[in-house]
Design an enzyme around this catalytic site. Structure first.
Site, PDB file in Angstrom:
ATOM      1  N   SER A 450       0.934  -1.152  -0.102  1.00  0.00           N
ATOM      2  CA  SER A 450      -0.004   0.081  -0.082  1.00  0.00           C
ATOM      3  C   SER A 450       0.957   1.259  -0.031  1.00  0.00           C
ATOM      4  O   SER A 450       1.888   1.420   0.849  1.00  0.00           O
ATOM      5  CB  SER A 450      -0.891   0.053   1.222  1.00  0.00           C
ATOM      6  OG  SER A 450      -1.520  -1.038   1.135  1.00  0.00           O
ATOM      7  N   CYS A 643      -7.263  -0.586   7.450  1.00  0.00           N
ATOM      8  CA  CYS A 643      -5.950  -1.341   6.533  1.00  0.00           C
ATOM      9  C   CYS A 643      -5.069  -2.112   7.415  1.00  0.00           C
ATOM     10  O   CYS A 643      -5.059  -1.948   8.546  1.00  0.00           O
ATOM     11  CB  CYS A 643      -5.290  -0.172   6.071  1.00  0.00           C
ATOM     12  SG  CYS A 643      -3.782  -0.762   5.124  1.00  0.00           S
ATOM     13  N   ASP A 688      -8.581  -2.086   2.909  1.00  0.00           N
ATOM     14  CA  ASP A 688      -7.334  -2.237   2.431  1.00  0.00           C
ATOM     15  C   ASP A 688      -6.544  -3.690   3.192  1.00  0.00           C
ATOM     16  O   ASP A 688      -5.772  -2.839   4.069  1.00  0.00           O
ATOM     17  CB  ASP A 688      -6.621  -1.055   1.888  1.00  0.00           C
ATOM     18  CG  ASP A 688      -5.347  -1.388   1.121  1.00  0.00           C
ATOM     19  OD1 ASP A 688      -5.314  -2.359   0.368  1.00  0.00           O
ATOM     20  OD2 ASP A 688      -4.089  -0.407   1.352  1.00  0.00           O
ATOM     21  N   TRP A 690      -4.940  -7.369   3.972  1.00  0.00           N
ATOM     22  CA  TRP A 690      -4.029  -8.342   3.321  1.00  0.00           C
ATOM     23  C   TRP A 690      -3.741  -9.576   4.224  1.00  0.00           C
ATOM     24  O   TRP A 690      -3.940  -9.052   5.664  1.00  0.00           O
ATOM     25  CB  TRP A 690      -2.787  -7.919   2.554  1.00  0.00           C
ATOM     26  CG  TRP A 690      -1.859  -7.438   3.597  1.00  0.00           C
ATOM     27  CD1 TRP A 690      -0.905  -7.746   4.513  1.00  0.00           C
ATOM     28  CD2 TRP A 690      -1.739  -5.946   3.733  1.00  0.00           C
ATOM     29  NE1 TRP A 690      -0.256  -6.875   5.036  1.00  0.00           N
ATOM     30  CE2 TRP A 690      -0.722  -5.595   4.867  1.00  0.00           C
ATOM     31  CE3 TRP A 690      -2.423  -4.841   3.432  1.00  0.00           C
ATOM     32  CZ2 TRP A 690      -0.529  -4.213   5.146  1.00  0.00           C
ATOM     33  CZ3 TRP A 690      -2.076  -3.373   3.695  1.00  0.00           C
ATOM     34  CH2 TRP A 690      -0.939  -3.266   4.664  1.00  0.00           C
TER      35      TRP A 690
HETATM   36  P1  FAD Z   1       6.617 -14.297   1.338  1.00  0.00           P
HETATM   37  O1  FAD Z   1       7.803 -15.148   1.085  1.00  0.00           O
HETATM   38  O2  FAD Z   1       5.788 -14.192   0.258  1.00  0.00           O
HETATM   39  O3  FAD Z   1       6.171 -14.978   2.669  1.00  0.00           O
HETATM   40  C1  FAD Z   1       4.925 -14.757   3.076  1.00  0.00           C
HETATM   41  C2  FAD Z   1       4.548 -15.582   4.566  1.00  0.00           C
HETATM   42  O4  FAD Z   1       4.207 -16.532   4.000  1.00  0.00           O
HETATM   43  C3  FAD Z   1       5.546 -15.558   5.467  1.00  0.00           C
HETATM   44  O5  FAD Z   1       5.680 -14.498   6.391  1.00  0.00           O
HETATM   45  C4  FAD Z   1       5.362 -16.962   6.126  1.00  0.00           C
HETATM   46  O6  FAD Z   1       4.440 -16.753   7.054  1.00  0.00           O
HETATM   47  C5  FAD Z   1       4.596 -17.647   4.953  1.00  0.00           C
HETATM   48  N1  FAD Z   1       5.724 -18.435   4.217  1.00  0.00           N
HETATM   49  C6  FAD Z   1       5.814 -18.429   2.983  1.00  0.00           C
HETATM   50  N2  FAD Z   1       6.692 -19.488   2.541  1.00  0.00           N
HETATM   51  C7  FAD Z   1       7.164 -20.305   3.859  1.00  0.00           C
HETATM   52  C8  FAD Z   1       7.793 -21.293   4.138  1.00  0.00           C
HETATM   53  N3  FAD Z   1       8.600 -21.799   3.110  1.00  0.00           N
HETATM   54  N4  FAD Z   1       8.148 -21.470   5.410  1.00  0.00           N
HETATM   55  C9  FAD Z   1       7.406 -20.892   6.202  1.00  0.00           C
HETATM   56  N5  FAD Z   1       6.714 -19.809   6.061  1.00  0.00           N
HETATM   57  C10 FAD Z   1       6.393 -19.480   4.914  1.00  0.00           C
HETATM   58  N6  FAD Z   1       2.960  -5.599   3.607  1.00  0.00           N
HETATM   59  C11 FAD Z   1       3.527  -4.575   4.173  1.00  0.00           C
HETATM   60  O7  FAD Z   1       4.606  -4.878   5.004  1.00  0.00           O
HETATM   61  N7  FAD Z   1       3.165  -3.214   4.056  1.00  0.00           N
HETATM   62  C12 FAD Z   1       2.291  -2.868   3.327  1.00  0.00           C
HETATM   63  O8  FAD Z   1       1.701  -1.801   3.004  1.00  0.00           O
HETATM   64  C13 FAD Z   1       1.449  -3.932   2.628  1.00  0.00           C
HETATM   65  N8  FAD Z   1       0.554  -3.562   1.776  1.00  0.00           N
HETATM   66  C14 FAD Z   1      -0.081  -4.852   1.251  1.00  0.00           C
HETATM   67  C15 FAD Z   1      -1.311  -4.264   0.095  1.00  0.00           C
HETATM   68  C16 FAD Z   1      -1.879  -5.337  -0.429  1.00  0.00           C
HETATM   69  C17 FAD Z   1      -3.101  -5.157  -1.318  1.00  0.00           C
HETATM   70  C18 FAD Z   1      -1.434  -6.749  -0.348  1.00  0.00           C
HETATM   71  C19 FAD Z   1      -2.034  -7.755  -1.075  1.00  0.00           C
HETATM   72  C20 FAD Z   1      -0.413  -7.015   0.556  1.00  0.00           C
HETATM   73  C21 FAD Z   1       0.325  -6.093   1.186  1.00  0.00           C
HETATM   74  N9  FAD Z   1       1.371  -6.352   2.005  1.00  0.00           N
HETATM   75  C22 FAD Z   1       1.969  -5.191   2.680  1.00  0.00           C
HETATM   76  C23 FAD Z   1       1.717  -7.713   2.112  1.00  0.00           C
HETATM   77  C24 FAD Z   1       3.147  -7.848   1.156  1.00  0.00           C
HETATM   78  O9  FAD Z   1       2.597  -7.916  -0.136  1.00  0.00           O
HETATM   79  C25 FAD Z   1       3.716  -9.488   1.283  1.00  0.00           C
HETATM   80  O10 FAD Z   1       2.831 -10.357   1.220  1.00  0.00           O
HETATM   81  C26 FAD Z   1       4.637  -9.219   2.599  1.00  0.00           C
HETATM   82  O11 FAD Z   1       5.629  -8.245   2.520  1.00  0.00           O
HETATM   83  C27 FAD Z   1       5.540 -10.461   2.725  1.00  0.00           C
HETATM   84  O12 FAD Z   1       6.294 -10.771   1.435  1.00  0.00           O
HETATM   85  P2  FAD Z   1       7.683 -11.635   1.492  1.00  0.00           P
HETATM   86  O13 FAD Z   1       7.851 -11.883   0.029  1.00  0.00           O
HETATM   87  O14 FAD Z   1       8.757 -11.130   2.261  1.00  0.00           O
HETATM   88  O15 FAD Z   1       7.237 -13.089   2.000  1.00  0.00           O
END
Ligand code: FAD
Length: 690
Positions: A450, A643, A688, A690
């Site tokens: 966001s 949010c 908003d 997630w």
């Molecule tokens: P990922 O690698 O995608 O993992 C996400 C989670 O999945 C992990 O924390 C864990 O719990 C689990 N996971 C995945 N794989 C494993 C595994 N092998 N073992 C154990 N657990 C696992 N985030 C923000 O910080 N700020 C924002 O403003 C924000 N806005 C968003 C708006 C929207 C519309 C949406 C859809 C999401 C938003 N998010 C926001 C969330 C963001 O998109 C991500 O999902 C988040 O930052 C995690 O991404 P990542 O790739 O670091 O984690």
């Protein structure tokens, strides 16, 4: 049989290449690389491709099409898996199709010996995914009309349907429910149940597996299909390109499309074509030792990208070096990581999900979701390629026995490489055709954030507020580290002067392919949202955004402060913010003071610190304390925004809001809930989450 097919393809491709060479490509319209799957149209516009699904099925000899409406890739992945299974188990001639790429006004001409599958994700507030908007509007439209004009219009259409949703959202699986209803109304015949997967309960994968078996049984009966023993057939052929190296200019080393490869990237920038944006500024926001949160400003002035306050920015991550190594090592490709290969779809409707020629390293680093927990169905597929009988038996059992799978893998969250390593007891899995990974793993997805800035204040600089993800895993020392956020964290460290950042021991190819991201860049695109301030700044707004849920509200408040400075009358602006401790994770604490200078007493930040007293206080408690004022503001048509965490917070806030309304208007709680529903419909309540 697998090698025969490959051989034929290789020979075919070589023959084609030779002809192309001798005719300088003129005969075939080939000018450059006869193997290239090009990705030439970076904007996702497939020039000259027919939008007629019936024609396409006839041309390619298909009798089963699986349409997907997908936002984050899961629905697309399920569609591919169904296609694969339909073919290998029942001999169906299947194809996967993006809803966006076809027209539907001839759906009534779909003959009854063909089958249409719909795999439909619901997005946000019960909305269709971006690629399904047109289809959804068409099929649920008041005056939907078809080319044949028969009655009932879709009496010949046999379909199956599965939805991907999240029960923590108000409109749970509304996409599949509404499409199913519309199809029924048009006289179409559904086979099996309309399945629903629930991400909120964390059961999506199992819901899908539980739905599909009875569906196949019903389908087999209805269509007279005979089940046969499933044999794995690769969807993609891998062709070694021995004459090319990583130095050859036509080899993709992670560039997302041809324009990026050739250094001529230009807009429109979108989900098919990211902008490689410079990072203008980045810093840490928490002072807690064990948790990290970053603020990052991304400069879009060199692009034609624009955004509006409340929109989302997508970050295109790359996998970390240790995970890329772990994967390449266990499948025996470490030595060959920089070998150049082309990937060819072995059947005409399959699409190679990344541009080639490329290398194993680039595919694994930039294009495959190798860190996510492995799926049970994929485990079953890989059993056939185990390095020994013991591993084979274990994979087969894991793949077929749901409870066993969850007891063995559940607590560990194995990603693919870790699972292979564990099951094979360290032995390398060199027999798996690389095609299986392209089919069985998701495409590496951009992550959304966001936007935490106002487009009125900084139109060419997008702010992100992201908490660095880590998830403790029982029995393992190192927690799981989020893919995108740790990549961003490394970028932040580099931008602040560390030449070789390795947060938590992780390293990233921060310079990007051919150093194209050097000088600290990150690939991004912008997604427009409906999460918007009222157009009249005098309207009061109430915002609830604990943790990183505060992100868009920093943008909202920045915007209202500027509007006030510009002389507008700005209404009451209340933010409910929650975190653990004022001294640890109170985001943007000093900035709020700045905005107060412009907004005066109309701005109020109401805080809830959950770990400062023995009793945990959350934003919903603070809301309740302010019942009276909130009730009054709402009767003045205040806008209400939530949010952040979808699973718990948003739901509880929703309940509390209904109670507040019930109290202030002297109506029942059920009536209060109804009023909240109406507020949603009128955009006076916006989420908003997630
Ligand atoms: P990922 O690698 O995608 O993992 C996400 C989670 O999945 C992990 O924390 C864990 O719990 C689990 N996971 C995945 N794989 C494993 C595994 N092998 N073992 C154990 N657990 C696992 N985030 C923000 O910080 N700020 C924002 O403003 C924000 N806005 C968003 C708006 C929207 C519309 C949406 C859809 C999401 C938003 N998010 C926001 C969330 C963001 O998109 C991500 O999902 C988040 O930052 C995690 O991404 P990542 O790739 O670091 O984690």
């Amino acid at each position: 049989a697998e090698f025969d097919t490959l051989d034929i393809v290789v020979l075919g491709v070589i023959l084609l290449g030779t002809i192309a060479y001798f005719t300088k490509g003129t005969l075939w319209g080939i000018t450059k690389d006869p193997y290239a799957n090009a990705f030439a149209n970076a904007n996702g516009v497939k020039a000259g491709r027919s939008r007629n699904i019936l024609e396409k099925m006839d041309e390619t000899g298909k009798n089963c099409v699986i349409f997907y409406g997908s936002q984050t890739g899961t629905a697309e992945d399920y569609a591919s898996r169904l296609a694969k299974e339909g073919k290998s188990r029942f001999g169906l001639e299947t194809m996967v199709a993006d809803l966006e790429e076809y027209d539907f006004d001839n759906l009534d001409a779909m003959p009854s010996d063909k089958i249409v599958m719909f795999i439909l994700a619901t997005y946000g507030e019960g909305e269709p995914t971006d690629n399904a908007v047109e289809f959804y509007e068409f099929i649920t439209g008041e005056d939907v009309s078809f080319s044949e004009g028969s009655e009932p219009a879709l009496q010949n259409l046999n379909y199956v349907a599965f939805g991907l949703g999240n029960n923590t959202y108000e409109h749970y699986n509304s996409m599949v429910r509404n499409v199913d209803k519309a199809l029924q109304k048009l006289g179409a015949n559904r086979i099996g149940e309309a399945g629903e997967g629930d991400d909120g309960a964390g059961t999506m994968e199992e819901d899908f597996l539980a739905w599909k078996d009875p569906m196949w049984a019903a389908l087999a009966e209805k269509m007279g299909l005979e089940e046969r023993e499933a044999v794995y057939e690769p969807t993609f052929g891998i062709v070694d390109r021995e004459n090319l190296t990583v130095d050859s200019p036509e080899v993709y080393l992670g560039e997302p499309n041809k324009m990026h490869l050739e250094g001529t990237a230009k807009g429109p920038f979108n989900s098919h074509n990211p902008y490689i944006a410079p990072i203008a500024e980045s810093r840490e926001l928490f002072s807690a030792k064990d948790r990290n949160c970053i603020h990052m400003d991304v400069d879009i002035s060199g692009s034609n990208l624009s955004y509006q306050t409340g929109d989302h920015i997508a970050i295109w991550p790359t996998n970390s070096g240790d995970e890329v190594d772990r994967f390449l090592d266990i499948v025996g490709l470490k030595e060959k990581r920089n070998n150049v290969i082309s990937v060819k779809a072995l059947e005409p409707t399959a699409k190679v999900p990344f541009p080639t020629p490329t290398t194993y390293d680039a595919i694994v680093r930039y294009h495959l979701e190798i860190c996510a927990p492995v799926s049970r169905q994929f485990v079953a597929t890989l059993a056939a390629f185990a390095p020994n009988d013991e591993a084979k038996a274990e994979m087969a059992r894991l793949g077929s026995d749901k409870d066993y799978f969850h007891s063995k893998t559940g607590p560990h969250f194995y990603n693919i490489a870790r699972l292979l390593d564990t099951v094979g007891k360290g032995e390398k899995w060199t027999n798996i055709p690389f095609s299986a990974f392209i089919e069985g793993l998701n495409k590496l997805q951009p992550r959304y954030y966001s936007i935490s800035s106002s487009s009125l204040v900084q139109p060419k600089k997008i702010s992100i507020t992201a908490v660095i993800e880590s998830q403790a895993i029982p029995g393992r020392q190192d927690p799981f580290r989020g893919v995108a956020t740790n990549y961003l964290f490394a970028l932040k460290q580099k931008q602040n002067g560390d030449p070789n950042p390795s947060p938590f021991g992780k390293t990233y190819a921060l310079n990007g392919p051919r150093n194209k991201f050097d000088g600290i860049h990150v690939p991004v695109h912008v997604r427009h949202s409906n999460f918007k301030l009222p157009s009249d700044p005098a309207k009061p707004v109430i915002m609830v955004g604990p943790g990183t849920g505060v992100a868009p509200f920093r943008g909202f408040i920045q915007e209202r402060a500027r509007q006030a400075q510009n002389g507008a009358t700005v209404g009451r602006t209340i933010l409910f913010f929650g975190c653990r401790k004022r001294s640890e994770d109170f985001l943007y604490e000093s900035e709020w003071e700045e905005y107060k200078k412009a907004l005066g007493d109309s701005l109020e930040i109401v805080t809830a610190f959950s770990r400062e007293s023995s009793k945990k206080v959350y934003v919903q408690h603070r809301l309740k304390e302010r019942s009276k004022e909130i009730g009054e503001l709402l009767s003045q048509k205040a806008y209400f925004y939530v949010c952040g965490d979808a699973a718990h917070m948003a739901r509880e806030v929703n309940t509390v809001l209904a109670q507040i309304i019930a109290e202030s208007r002297g109506v029942s709680e059920t009536k209060g809930e109804e009023i909240v529903k109406n507020m949603r419909a009128a955009n006076q309540y916006q989420e908003d989450v997630w």
